[in-house]
Design an enzyme around this catalytic site. Sequence first.
Site, mmCIF file in Angstrom:
data_model
loop_
_atom_site.group_PDB
_atom_site.id
_atom_site.type_symbol
_atom_site.label_atom_id
_atom_site.label_comp_id
_atom_site.label_asym_id
_atom_site.label_seq_id
_atom_site.Cartn_x
_atom_site.Cartn_y
_atom_site.Cartn_z
ATOM 1 N N ASP A 158 0.860 -1.180 0.000
ATOM 2 C CA ASP A 158 0.000 0.000 0.000
ATOM 3 C C ASP A 158 0.897 1.230 0.000
ATOM 4 O O ASP A 158 1.859 1.319 0.772
ATOM 5 C CB ASP A 158 -0.909 0.008 1.229
ATOM 6 C CG ASP A 158 -1.896 1.168 1.201
ATOM 7 O OD1 ASP A 158 -2.991 0.999 0.634
ATOM 8 O OD2 ASP A 158 -1.568 2.254 1.732
ATOM 9 N N LEU A 159 0.604 2.190 -0.877
ATOM 10 C CA LEU A 159 1.447 3.376 -0.997
ATOM 11 C C LEU A 159 1.106 4.397 0.076
ATOM 12 O O LEU A 159 -0.070 4.724 0.302
ATOM 13 C CB LEU A 159 1.283 4.006 -2.378
ATOM 14 C CG LEU A 159 1.644 3.114 -3.573
ATOM 15 C CD1 LEU A 159 1.549 3.908 -4.867
ATOM 16 C CD2 LEU A 159 3.026 2.513 -3.415
ATOM 17 N N ASP A 175 -4.255 2.446 -4.950
ATOM 18 C CA ASP A 175 -2.796 2.509 -4.800
ATOM 19 C C ASP A 175 -2.257 1.260 -4.119
ATOM 20 O O ASP A 175 -1.223 1.310 -3.437
ATOM 21 C CB ASP A 175 -2.391 3.762 -4.012
ATOM 22 C CG ASP A 175 -2.981 3.792 -2.603
ATOM 23 O OD1 ASP A 175 -3.853 2.935 -2.302
ATOM 24 O OD2 ASP A 175 -2.579 4.660 -1.810
#
Length: 371
Positions: free
Chosen positions: A237-238, A280
């Site tokens: 996960d960004l 994302d």
Amino acid sequence: MPEDHDQEQGRSPDASSSGVGEPTVPDDLVAMLDLLAQTIVQALGFGVAAVNIARPDGSLEVISVAGDEQARQMLLGTVQSAEIWDQILTVSEPWGRLRFADHRNEEANRELLSWVPDFVPIDAEDAWHPEDALFAPLTAEDGSRLGILSVDLPRDGLRPDAATCNALEAFTVSTALAIEHATLRSRAESSERLFRWLATHDSLTGVGNRSILFERLRHAATARPEHRSRLALAFIDLDGFKVINDHYSHNVGDHVLQTVADRILTVVRPHDTVVRWGGDEFLVLLEQLDNETAGLEVGQRIVEAVAEPIRHLDQEFGVTASVGVAFCGAADEVDADELVRRADSAMYAVKRTGRNACTAFGSGHDRASSR
């Protein structure tokens, strides 16, 4: 050993993606055009027959030459711009479907011809001259240009008579049909490849989608015991992406996602499967692991690669990655949904403890152990 599936990931194989590159001419079309060119030489008495095919950028490439070997060596594979052919056709005389470029025409330019045979014309009023040229534009049903059929060196040394021109026109129609049918078939096959690709890939980043992930997890679950190996699922996960996407634009956000996907592909192993889970979030399926350390090393490489600054539109953007890794032993039953849940849980453990790190899911199923 489990099936070794290479990445097969990257940009979409769009039917138009060939751009200005060399066209892909099917072998069966080349064979057909070779046969037509040879027949024209043998049946109509020309020393050379050549077929040019229009490329995606409009230029024309010679893909078939029959007759004179010197002409074949000089012409085959050569490319001329559409503008040059337009000039040649403009100064030529219409002979039905054919076009004749007469060397006596003051507007004709010898330099436009890619090959001029070396011979002395016979002494006759209608003698063929080395700088004469006879062409047949090849057009599709909708009027678009498919290519050019050209002939040279009539064996009797004279300009072709009406019967020969009529026969050449018939060959022109056959040649155009062969190219058009092959083009339509090629486009259909390209569209089919594109649809198949889109069914298993993310159109923005080019990496896989959920479909290909679960397909490969099912394959791992149904593999024979002796072919199974330790595997892991990394959930990425960004950190900081939402701020960039909201503050700048979705175009900038898309560029960041594409860059991150490319970086992940660079640091994983060739047979690992990279997937965009949504938004994302990315997942990486790691198979054929010798031990858990090997899987965590890949996760750490992802963390380091994503953290590198991203330059776009003369600006620098930064995101980091929270990575959770869940392992499945060779003797364990592969439960795809549970593996995703565990990797997701480990990823959130990273979020809670500072982000920008890689963590493995713990054996208690409700806690994570830091690397």
